[in-house]
Design a protein around this motif. Structure first.
Motif, PDB file in Angstrom:
ATOM      1  N   GLY A 150       9.612  15.188 -39.428  1.00  0.00           N
ATOM      2  CA  GLY A 150      10.863  15.636 -39.717  1.00  0.00           C
ATOM      3  C   GLY A 150      11.343  16.194 -38.105  1.00  0.00           C
ATOM      4  O   GLY A 150      10.783  16.349 -37.303  1.00  0.00           O
ATOM      5  N   PHE A 151      12.536  16.136 -38.039  1.00  0.00           N
ATOM      6  CA  PHE A 151      13.450  16.661 -36.804  1.00  0.00           C
ATOM      7  C   PHE A 151      14.038  17.858 -37.080  1.00  0.00           C
ATOM      8  O   PHE A 151      15.029  17.814 -38.032  1.00  0.00           O
ATOM      9  N   HIS A 152      14.310  18.648 -36.021  1.00  0.00           N
ATOM     10  CA  HIS A 152      15.064  19.936 -36.055  1.00  0.00           C
ATOM     11  C   HIS A 152      15.725  20.185 -34.973  1.00  0.00           C
ATOM     12  O   HIS A 152      15.256  20.032 -33.732  1.00  0.00           O
ATOM     13  N   THR A 153      17.103  20.564 -35.089  1.00  0.00           N
ATOM     14  CA  THR A 153      17.871  20.974 -33.891  1.00  0.00           C
ATOM     15  C   THR A 153      17.223  22.117 -33.427  1.00  0.00           C
ATOM     16  O   THR A 153      16.987  23.157 -34.220  1.00  0.00           O
ATOM     17  N   LEU A 154      17.426  22.157 -32.143  1.00  0.00           N
ATOM     18  CA  LEU A 154      16.908  23.778 -31.694  1.00  0.00           C
ATOM     19  C   LEU A 154      17.962  24.734 -31.603  1.00  0.00           C
ATOM     20  O   LEU A 154      19.224  24.567 -31.030  1.00  0.00           O
ATOM     21  N   ILE A 155      17.738  25.901 -32.350  1.00  0.00           N
ATOM     22  CA  ILE A 155      18.789  26.927 -32.325  1.00  0.00           C
ATOM     23  C   ILE A 155      19.254  27.359 -31.073  1.00  0.00           C
ATOM     24  O   ILE A 155      20.718  27.412 -30.889  1.00  0.00           O
ATOM     25  N   HIS A 156      18.596  27.409 -30.104  1.00  0.00           N
ATOM     26  CA  HIS A 156      18.971  28.127 -28.993  1.00  0.00           C
ATOM     27  C   HIS A 156      20.061  27.296 -28.104  1.00  0.00           C
ATOM     28  O   HIS A 156      20.678  27.713 -27.334  1.00  0.00           O
ATOM     29  N   ASN A 173      14.550  16.736 -48.468  1.00  0.00           N
ATOM     30  CA  ASN A 173      15.979  16.885 -49.088  1.00  0.00           C
ATOM     31  C   ASN A 173      16.175  18.367 -49.570  1.00  0.00           C
ATOM     32  O   ASN A 173      15.308  18.642 -50.474  1.00  0.00           O
ATOM     33  N   GLY A 174      17.088  19.063 -48.990  1.00  0.00           N
ATOM     34  CA  GLY A 174      17.253  20.519 -49.705  1.00  0.00           C
ATOM     35  C   GLY A 174      16.762  21.498 -48.602  1.00  0.00           C
ATOM     36  O   GLY A 174      17.200  22.729 -48.878  1.00  0.00           O
ATOM     37  N   ASP A 175      15.892  21.128 -47.854  1.00  0.00           N
ATOM     38  CA  ASP A 175      15.317  21.869 -46.631  1.00  0.00           C
ATOM     39  C   ASP A 175      16.374  21.764 -45.587  1.00  0.00           C
ATOM     40  O   ASP A 175      16.052  22.720 -44.642  1.00  0.00           O
ATOM     41  N   SER A 176      17.305  21.070 -45.607  1.00  0.00           N
ATOM     42  CA  SER A 176      18.294  20.992 -44.510  1.00  0.00           C
ATOM     43  C   SER A 176      18.789  22.385 -44.217  1.00  0.00           C
ATOM     44  O   SER A 176      19.331  23.176 -45.123  1.00  0.00           O
ATOM     45  N   GLY A 177      18.884  22.500 -42.956  1.00  0.00           N
ATOM     46  CA  GLY A 177      19.424  23.808 -42.397  1.00  0.00           C
ATOM     47  C   GLY A 177      18.323  25.090 -42.302  1.00  0.00           C
ATOM     48  O   GLY A 177      18.590  25.989 -41.757  1.00  0.00           O
ATOM     49  N   GLY A 178      17.102  24.668 -42.949  1.00  0.00           N
ATOM     50  CA  GLY A 178      16.022  25.663 -43.047  1.00  0.00           C
ATOM     51  C   GLY A 178      15.357  25.922 -41.650  1.00  0.00           C
ATOM     52  O   GLY A 178      15.562  25.056 -40.760  1.00  0.00           O
ATOM     53  N   PRO A 179      14.761  26.982 -41.678  1.00  0.00           N
ATOM     54  CA  PRO A 179      14.017  27.369 -40.094  1.00  0.00           C
ATOM     55  C   PRO A 179      12.703  26.640 -39.922  1.00  0.00           C
ATOM     56  O   PRO A 179      11.928  26.394 -40.830  1.00  0.00           O
ATOM     57  N   ALA A 180      12.340  26.588 -38.525  1.00  0.00           N
ATOM     58  CA  ALA A 180      11.106  26.356 -38.072  1.00  0.00           C
ATOM     59  C   ALA A 180      10.451  27.558 -37.357  1.00  0.00           C
ATOM     60  O   ALA A 180      11.703  27.889 -36.318  1.00  0.00           O
ATOM     61  N   PHE A 181       9.736  28.296 -37.707  1.00  0.00           N
ATOM     62  CA  PHE A 181       9.163  29.440 -36.851  1.00  0.00           C
ATOM     63  C   PHE A 181       8.102  29.097 -35.999  1.00  0.00           C
ATOM     64  O   PHE A 181       7.174  28.160 -36.415  1.00  0.00           O
ATOM     65  N   ILE A 182       7.951  30.254 -35.064  1.00  0.00           N
ATOM     66  CA  ILE A 182       6.808  30.302 -34.171  1.00  0.00           C
ATOM     67  C   ILE A 182       6.427  31.785 -33.725  1.00  0.00           C
ATOM     68  O   ILE A 182       7.506  32.317 -33.786  1.00  0.00           O
ATOM     69  N   ARG A 183       5.130  31.783 -33.718  1.00  0.00           N
ATOM     70  CA  ARG A 183       4.757  33.213 -33.282  1.00  0.00           C
ATOM     71  C   ARG A 183       4.554  33.339 -31.834  1.00  0.00           C
ATOM     72  O   ARG A 183       3.835  32.641 -31.397  1.00  0.00           O
ATOM     73  N   LEU A 184       5.071  34.707 -31.248  1.00  0.00           N
ATOM     74  CA  LEU A 184       4.857  35.088 -29.995  1.00  0.00           C
ATOM     75  C   LEU A 184       3.314  35.200 -29.801  1.00  0.00           C
ATOM     76  O   LEU A 184       3.005  36.670 -30.096  1.00  0.00           O
ATOM     77  N   PRO A 185       2.348  34.559 -29.265  1.00  0.00           N
ATOM     78  CA  PRO A 185       0.942  34.998 -29.237  1.00  0.00           C
ATOM     79  C   PRO A 185       0.649  36.241 -28.372  1.00  0.00           C
ATOM     80  O   PRO A 185       1.026  36.202 -27.211  1.00  0.00           O
ATOM     81  N   ILE A 188      16.250  24.104 -36.722  1.00  0.00           N
ATOM     82  CA  ILE A 188      17.128  23.932 -37.887  1.00  0.00           C
ATOM     83  C   ILE A 188      16.885  22.585 -38.297  1.00  0.00           C
ATOM     84  O   ILE A 188      16.964  21.769 -37.738  1.00  0.00           O
ATOM     85  N   ALA A 189      16.226  22.597 -39.640  1.00  0.00           N
ATOM     86  CA  ALA A 189      15.851  21.172 -40.345  1.00  0.00           C
ATOM     87  C   ALA A 189      17.076  20.212 -40.337  1.00  0.00           C
ATOM     88  O   ALA A 189      18.051  20.715 -40.713  1.00  0.00           O
ATOM     89  N   SER A 190      16.967  19.075 -39.870  1.00  0.00           N
ATOM     90  CA  SER A 190      17.872  18.194 -39.702  1.00  0.00           C
ATOM     91  C   SER A 190      17.852  16.786 -40.522  1.00  0.00           C
ATOM     92  O   SER A 190      18.506  16.495 -41.425  1.00  0.00           O
ATOM     93  N   TRP A 191      16.887  16.015 -40.021  1.00  0.00           N
ATOM     94  CA  TRP A 191      16.701  14.879 -40.780  1.00  0.00           C
ATOM     95  C   TRP A 191      14.962  14.416 -40.318  1.00  0.00           C
ATOM     96  O   TRP A 191      14.368  14.948 -39.888  1.00  0.00           O
ATOM     97  N   ILE A 192      14.866  13.271 -41.333  1.00  0.00           N
ATOM     98  CA  ILE A 192      13.507  12.900 -41.326  1.00  0.00           C
ATOM     99  C   ILE A 192      13.257  11.182 -41.313  1.00  0.00           C
ATOM    100  O   ILE A 192      14.425  10.753 -41.560  1.00  0.00           O
ATOM    101  N   TYR A 193      12.218  10.775 -40.853  1.00  0.00           N
ATOM    102  CA  TYR A 193      11.677   9.278 -41.256  1.00  0.00           C
ATOM    103  C   TYR A 193      11.461   9.285 -42.850  1.00  0.00           C
ATOM    104  O   TYR A 193      10.697   9.868 -43.039  1.00  0.00           O
ATOM    105  N   THR A 194      12.190   8.462 -43.542  1.00  0.00           N
ATOM    106  CA  THR A 194      11.892   8.386 -44.874  1.00  0.00           C
ATOM    107  C   THR A 194      10.659   7.423 -45.122  1.00  0.00           C
ATOM    108  O   THR A 194      10.269   6.710 -44.449  1.00  0.00           O
TER     109      THR A 194
END
Length: 477
Positions: free
Chosen positions: A221-227, A183-195, A209-215
């Motif tokens: 945790g599940f993230h909406t894909l920005i693209h 909770n509170g991380d909602s909307g936050g980023p997940a990043f990846i580095r181009l190797p 985009i941080a969206s929801w989790i199994y409590t």
């Protein structure tokens, strides 16, 4: 049980939000992660009750379920106070009907003013999304709750991408690791580095985009894909947030397809004096770079002049002076300029205008040249210029240089015609030194330089054969 990670603490997000909090929570954040240091992951910002990501100097993205009532965003390590800055929003919009579980939990805010001093981590697009494979290492950042119960302090954690679900969401973390969003991380980023090992440049991309989790928190945790939302965001915001691609992922780099964060984990200074790692050059992650597509012409370059005043005698009896090189490129811009003396490169290339080089040359004839390279790797070569360095004696001593005609006393002709005759020179020594160079050499309003040596040493006369007109010339042509 599943739940969206709506905020459990809601604050009025204004520049005075710190006054609404009696005491800032303990410095804890992403579940199972650790606190960031000052200036780390600077594109991760707080909305007070949610987290967001700067993906363009004037646009942040976050989760639709956070709502749209945000007048300010907070850059810094704390969601409330301390070192950092508040930036006002012009407007915020959520995707109609968007929310957790549908792969469309995205929203955006347009900022009142662009943030240009923070290196952008752009959105993962096009061929780059092929990196989203099970087992890929990803990074999550947010201001939400942690396993220690703290809230409001930016935290970061590295986790594994489990899969891209049939609902087009990224399933990250959990699986016994205890590392996930909360909770509170909602909307936050997940990043990846181009190797770099796969031919990329090592810069970073934001994809989730941080969206929801199994409590409870600590599970997957599940993230909406920005693209998935870039087309809608660009059309509604009126801002191109994909500098290297079209909104559908087609490679189409523009002039802003460069300068991306190569290491957002670097922490130097504080939020008044942040120092970030060097940014990337032109991106070619999914095809030719912008300069490679648009620029096939070499730069125009010429050796223009030496600079300002008397030529001094350096150690060893050499003539010491500066040389300026002019270089222009109307397409992709100049990368660097190298001076050549008698065919050999002198010193290090100069990467920023004005292109100025210091020389120390002995008596004799020398050939000056220059090579300019633009951002598309096109090279332009200057027409060679012949420089003659000749020593001469100091004028005889005496008032104003000794007994000479006019006021020269050994300086010779004082007519401004630049000729070499000895009219009225009235004495020996360095006749016409001030006019030994051809008209146009040096500054626009000067005929030449005063080419006299230092006290007690030889003087030097420099004669430069006039250059040809500035033009583009390709190396080897």
């Amino acid at each position: 049980m599943l739940t969206w990670i709506a905020p459990l603490i809601v604050l009025a997000v204004t520049p005075d939000a710190a006054d609404l909090v009696a005491e800032e929570p303990d410095p804890l954040g992403i579940y199972g992660g650790g606190p960031t240091e000052s200036c780390q992951h600077p594109t991760t910002v707080s909305l007070g009750s949610c987290t967001a990501t700067l993906v363009h100097p004037q646009v942040i993205v976050y989760a639709a379920h956070c709502g749209s009532n945000f007048n300010y965003v907070r850059f810094g390590e704390s969601a409330y106070n301390g070192a950092g800055r508040w930036v006002g929003t012009e407007r915020c919009e959520i995707y109609p009907g968007g929310g957790p579980g549908g792969g469309d939990d995205y929203a955006y805010c347009v900022l009142e003013e662009p943030v240009t001093d923070v290196p952008i981590v752009p959105i993962l697009m096009g061929c780059e999304t092929e990196l989203l494979q099970p087992g890929a290492e990803v990074t999550m950042v947010g201001f939400g709750y942690t396993n220690n119960g703290g809230y409001g302090r930016k935290h970061v954690a590295t986790a594994m991408l489990n899969e891209i679900t049939s609902g087009n969401e990224a399933n990250i973390g959990g699986n016994g690791t205890g590392v996930t969003i909360c909770n509170g991380d909602s909307g936050g980023p997940a990043f990846i580095r181009l190797p770099e090992s796969e031919g990329f440049d090592g810069s970073w991309r934001a994809f989730g985009i941080a969206s929801w989790i199994y409590t409870p928190c600590g599970n997957e945790g599940f993230h909406t894909l920005i693209h998935a939302g870039t087309d809608w965001i660009e059309s509604e915001a009126g801002v191109d947030i994909t500098p290297c691609h079209d909104a559908d992922g087609t490679w189409n780099p523009g002039p802003d397809c460069k300068g991306f964060a190569t290491d957002p984990t670097v922490s130097q200074g504080n939020w008044n004096t942040c120092e970030f790692a060097e940014v990337s050059g032109w991106s070619s992650s999914c095809g030719p770079s912008f300069p490679e597509l648009t620029d096939s012409l070499p730069p125009a370059v010429r050796v223009s002049s030496h600079v300002d005043g008397d030529v001094e005698v350096a150690d060893g009896g050499l003539a010491a002076f500066n040389v300026m090189v002019e270089a222009t490129d109307m397409d992709s811009g100049i990368r660097d300029v190298q001076l050549l003396v008698d065919g050999a490169a002198v010193g290090s290339p100069d990467a920023t205008a004005p292109y100025e080089f210091s020389l120390s040359l002995g008596e004799g004839e020398h050939t000056l040249g220059a090579v300019a390279v633009d951002e598309a790797d096109n090279s332009g070569e200057a027409d060679p210029v012949t420089l003659v360095v000749s020593a001469h004696a100091e004028p005889p001593s005496g008032d104003d240089g000794g007994a000479g005609g006019d006021a020269g006393g050994g300086g010779g002709d004082d007519d401004d015609d630049g000729d070499d005759d000895d009219d009225d020179d009235g004495g020996g020594g360095a006749a016409d030194v001030d006019h030994a160079l051809p008209p146009g050499f040096g500054h626009y309003d000067q005929v030449g330089c005063g080419c006299r040596g230092g006290r007690g040493g030889p003087g030097w006369a420099l004669v430069l054969v006039p250059w040809l007109a500035l033009r583009r010339r390709r190396m080897g042509a």
